[in-house]
Design a protein around this motif. Sequence first.
Motif, PDB file in Angstrom:
ATOM      1  N   VAL A 188      27.637 -34.490 -41.029  1.00 56.82           N
ATOM      2  CA  VAL A 188      27.133 -33.127 -41.052  1.00 56.82           C
ATOM      3  C   VAL A 188      26.832 -32.719 -39.632  1.00 56.82           C
ATOM      4  O   VAL A 188      26.099 -33.412 -38.921  1.00 56.82           O
ATOM      5  N   GLY A 189      27.381 -31.640 -39.190  1.00 58.93           N
ATOM      6  CA  GLY A 189      27.172 -31.207 -37.812  1.00 58.93           C
ATOM      7  C   GLY A 189      25.732 -30.796 -37.582  1.00 58.93           C
ATOM      8  O   GLY A 189      25.099 -30.197 -38.438  1.00 58.93           O
ATOM      9  N   VAL A 190      25.223 -31.118 -36.405  1.00 52.67           N
ATOM     10  CA  VAL A 190      23.879 -30.729 -36.027  1.00 52.67           C
ATOM     11  C   VAL A 190      23.983 -29.681 -34.938  1.00 52.67           C
ATOM     12  O   VAL A 190      24.513 -29.951 -33.872  1.00 52.67           O
ATOM     13  N   ARG A 191      23.503 -28.478 -35.212  1.00 50.42           N
ATOM     14  CA  ARG A 191      23.642 -27.436 -34.204  1.00 50.42           C
ATOM     15  C   ARG A 191      22.498 -27.517 -33.192  1.00 50.42           C
ATOM     16  O   ARG A 191      21.474 -28.130 -33.420  1.00 50.42           O
ATOM     17  N   GLU A 192      22.715 -26.886 -32.087  1.00 41.45           N
ATOM     18  CA  GLU A 192      21.725 -26.925 -31.013  1.00 41.45           C
ATOM     19  C   GLU A 192      20.441 -26.263 -31.484  1.00 41.45           C
ATOM     20  O   GLU A 192      20.444 -25.213 -32.113  1.00 41.45           O
TER      21      GLU A 192
ATOM     22  N   GLY B 143      13.340 -24.888 -28.923  1.00 43.66           N
ATOM     23  CA  GLY B 143      11.913 -24.980 -29.247  1.00 43.66           C
ATOM     24  C   GLY B 143      11.465 -26.369 -29.578  1.00 43.66           C
ATOM     25  O   GLY B 143      10.302 -26.581 -29.879  1.00 43.66           O
ATOM     26  N   GLY B 144      12.346 -27.392 -29.554  1.00 40.23           N
ATOM     27  CA  GLY B 144      11.917 -28.747 -29.821  1.00 40.23           C
ATOM     28  C   GLY B 144      11.243 -29.322 -28.599  1.00 40.23           C
ATOM     29  O   GLY B 144      11.133 -28.713 -27.550  1.00 40.23           O
ATOM     30  N   GLY B 145      10.829 -30.570 -28.734  1.00 42.51           N
ATOM     31  CA  GLY B 145      10.215 -31.260 -27.620  1.00 42.51           C
ATOM     32  C   GLY B 145       8.794 -30.779 -27.388  1.00 42.51           C
ATOM     33  O   GLY B 145       8.175 -30.140 -28.215  1.00 42.51           O
ATOM     34  N   ASN B 146       8.239 -31.131 -26.234  1.00 43.74           N
ATOM     35  CA  ASN B 146       6.857 -30.812 -25.925  1.00 43.74           C
ATOM     36  C   ASN B 146       6.669 -29.316 -25.735  1.00 43.74           C
ATOM     37  O   ASN B 146       7.427 -28.653 -25.052  1.00 43.74           O
ATOM     38  N   GLN B 147       5.626 -28.805 -26.342  1.00 45.28           N
ATOM     39  CA  GLN B 147       5.268 -27.409 -26.105  1.00 45.28           C
ATOM     40  C   GLN B 147       3.801 -27.254 -26.447  1.00 45.28           C
ATOM     41  O   GLN B 147       3.284 -27.910 -27.343  1.00 45.28           O
ATOM     42  N   GLN B 148       3.124 -26.424 -25.700  1.00 42.39           N
ATOM     43  CA  GLN B 148       1.712 -26.193 -25.938  1.00 42.39           C
ATOM     44  C   GLN B 148       1.549 -25.112 -27.004  1.00 42.39           C
ATOM     45  O   GLN B 148       2.106 -24.033 -26.898  1.00 42.39           O
ATOM     46  N   GLY B 149       0.791 -25.412 -28.044  1.00 40.12           N
ATOM     47  CA  GLY B 149       0.519 -24.424 -29.073  1.00 40.12           C
ATOM     48  C   GLY B 149       1.759 -24.061 -29.866  1.00 40.12           C
ATOM     49  O   GLY B 149       2.793 -24.689 -29.781  1.00 40.12           O
ATOM     50  N   GLY B 150       1.661 -22.976 -30.637  1.00 43.39           N
ATOM     51  CA  GLY B 150       2.801 -22.514 -31.413  1.00 43.39           C
ATOM     52  C   GLY B 150       2.929 -23.258 -32.726  1.00 43.39           C
ATOM     53  O   GLY B 150       2.457 -24.376 -32.878  1.00 43.39           O
ATOM     54  N   PRO B 151       3.577 -22.644 -33.717  1.00 45.73           N
ATOM     55  CA  PRO B 151       3.754 -23.297 -35.015  1.00 45.73           C
ATOM     56  C   PRO B 151       4.717 -24.469 -34.928  1.00 45.73           C
ATOM     57  O   PRO B 151       5.660 -24.465 -34.126  1.00 45.73           O
ATOM     58  N   ILE B 152       4.467 -25.469 -35.733  1.00 42.90           N
ATOM     59  CA  ILE B 152       5.300 -26.672 -35.764  1.00 42.90           C
ATOM     60  C   ILE B 152       5.719 -26.946 -37.208  1.00 42.90           C
ATOM     61  O   ILE B 152       4.869 -27.020 -38.099  1.00 42.90           O
TER      62      ILE B 152
ATOM     63  N   ALA C 108      20.177 -45.294 -36.888  1.00 48.87           N
ATOM     64  CA  ALA C 108      19.927 -45.192 -35.447  1.00 48.87           C
ATOM     65  C   ALA C 108      20.582 -43.952 -34.853  1.00 48.87           C
ATOM     66  O   ALA C 108      20.016 -43.299 -33.963  1.00 48.87           O
ATOM     67  N   ASP C 109      21.764 -43.600 -35.342  1.00 48.36           N
ATOM     68  CA  ASP C 109      22.466 -42.432 -34.812  1.00 48.36           C
ATOM     69  C   ASP C 109      21.751 -41.127 -35.143  1.00 48.36           C
ATOM     70  O   ASP C 109      21.845 -40.144 -34.396  1.00 48.36           O
ATOM     71  N   VAL C 110      21.048 -41.098 -36.273  1.00 51.65           N
ATOM     72  CA  VAL C 110      20.303 -39.884 -36.622  1.00 51.65           C
ATOM     73  C   VAL C 110      19.174 -39.665 -35.618  1.00 51.65           C
ATOM     74  O   VAL C 110      18.951 -38.544 -35.152  1.00 51.65           O
ATOM     75  N   THR C 111      18.470 -40.742 -35.298  1.00 53.77           N
ATOM     76  CA  THR C 111      17.411 -40.631 -34.296  1.00 53.77           C
ATOM     77  C   THR C 111      17.985 -40.160 -32.966  1.00 53.77           C
ATOM     78  O   THR C 111      17.430 -39.274 -32.305  1.00 53.77           O
ATOM     79  N   LYS C 112      19.122 -40.726 -32.582  1.00 50.88           N
ATOM     80  CA  LYS C 112      19.763 -40.341 -31.324  1.00 50.88           C
ATOM     81  C   LYS C 112      20.147 -38.862 -31.334  1.00 50.88           C
ATOM     82  O   LYS C 112      19.932 -38.139 -30.344  1.00 50.88           O
ATOM     83  N   SER C 113      20.715 -38.390 -32.444  1.00 45.65           N
ATOM     84  CA  SER C 113      21.096 -36.981 -32.557  1.00 45.65           C
ATOM     85  C   SER C 113      19.885 -36.064 -32.470  1.00 45.65           C
ATOM     86  O   SER C 113      19.913 -35.022 -31.803  1.00 45.65           O
ATOM     87  N   ALA C 114      18.818 -36.461 -33.168  1.00 46.37           N
ATOM     88  CA  ALA C 114      17.605 -35.649 -33.160  1.00 46.37           C
ATOM     89  C   ALA C 114      17.037 -35.532 -31.751  1.00 46.37           C
ATOM     90  O   ALA C 114      16.689 -34.434 -31.288  1.00 46.37           O
ATOM     91  N   GLN C 115      16.936 -36.653 -31.064  1.00 46.66           N
ATOM     92  CA  GLN C 115      16.396 -36.620 -29.704  1.00 46.66           C
ATOM     93  C   GLN C 115      17.307 -35.833 -28.762  1.00 46.66           C
ATOM     94  O   GLN C 115      16.829 -35.153 -27.862  1.00 46.66           O
ATOM     95  N   GLY C 116      18.611 -35.927 -29.013  1.00 42.39           N
ATOM     96  CA  GLY C 116      19.564 -35.207 -28.174  1.00 42.39           C
ATOM     97  C   GLY C 116      19.417 -33.709 -28.253  1.00 42.39           C
ATOM     98  O   GLY C 116      19.764 -32.989 -27.312  1.00 42.39           O
ATOM     99  N   GLN C 117      18.900 -33.209 -29.372  1.00 43.59           N
ATOM    100  CA  GLN C 117      18.702 -31.762 -29.493  1.00 43.59           C
ATOM    101  C   GLN C 117      17.247 -31.369 -29.259  1.00 43.59           C
ATOM    102  O   GLN C 117      16.844 -30.240 -29.519  1.00 43.59           O
ATOM    103  N   GLY C 118      16.450 -32.310 -28.753  1.00 45.77           N
ATOM    104  CA  GLY C 118      15.077 -31.994 -28.381  1.00 45.77           C
ATOM    105  C   GLY C 118      14.058 -32.106 -29.484  1.00 45.77           C
ATOM    106  O   GLY C 118      12.937 -31.596 -29.356  1.00 45.77           O
TER     107      GLY C 118
END
Length: 334
Positions: free
Chosen positions: A21-25, A28-37, A111-121
């Motif tokens: 299943v393709g993962v699109r870019e 808003g991921g990764g570190n951010q101060q405040g905001g909904p999660i 393991a590849d799912v984790t890699k994909s997730a981190q790759g898109q932030g």
Amino acid sequence: MKKVLTAACVLVSVAAAGCSVGVREQTGGGNQQGGPIKLAVVPKAIGFDFWEKVRVGAECAGSKQPDVTVHWDGVHAESDVSGQQSLLQDLLSQGDVKGLVYAATDAKALADVTKSAQGQGTTVVNMDSGTTPQPPDVPVYATNNVAAAEQATDVLAQELGGRGKVAFIEFQPGTSTNETRAQGFKQGMAKHPGLQLVAQQSSDSDFNRALQVTQDILTANPDLNGIYAANEPSVLGAAEAVRQAGKVGQVKIIGWDTSEGEIQALRDGVITGLIAQNPFKMGYAAVNAAVTKIRGEQNPSPDTDTGSTLITKQNVDSPDVQKLLNPTCENPPA
């Protein structure tokens, strides 16, 4: 406003092995101060007592954090590795998930799912079971399975007076949880040379399969003295086989997890002891870690032992054990 969502499994049988299943870019991921999660929290499977307690802990943690939504979803069998892969990829492709908290059904395959997730932030935290390899910046909130399994084997040896024939019912070879529990069991066996391992079978995390393999083991080994069962379906299937064989009390069962059926079997004397994990704490700690990491507040330690307790007929009604068995957000276990 704080909000917690619970969703039914969206996966159907079209999730075949090897499908992608393709993962699109995602923005808003990764570190951010405040905001909904929005956090996607995915167990190995839904519909099991253990994972239901993880859900309670995860949703409790989400409810105590500002602007955090917990989206709970999962496949229906812990053996459905390809289904979990597809579900996780689908959640990531939606573009609004900032944190992924999940228990890997297969250490290598996920393991590849984790890699994909981190790759898109997207921030990733594992609960109960991680991956191989395990990224150093992805913490695992889990039981110290090796130590707890070794302790359980010591108890079985004590119950058998240090001598006897033992069977090992594992549940899902290839998962980190299964392998570490097997490691602890075998380390425990090595300390007790009077114990003889006469059978090792997998239940595939399925009650009926556990019942069948235990019946076969009892038939092949009528003088069997003990069974070590490594998760809830394995324990329940083994206990039913011992009941049907009329060997309650003759065959000692030491196992994992604390479903209602397991606790009743413990009270009835069918099961001698149960290793109780702290699934509430797993879910709670994993969600908190994801939120704090996304908001840049701290970097969680790479591995956190959420603890375990040996439950017997003698201590099952103690206040601390009852908190483990019936966790709530208002009265959480330690």
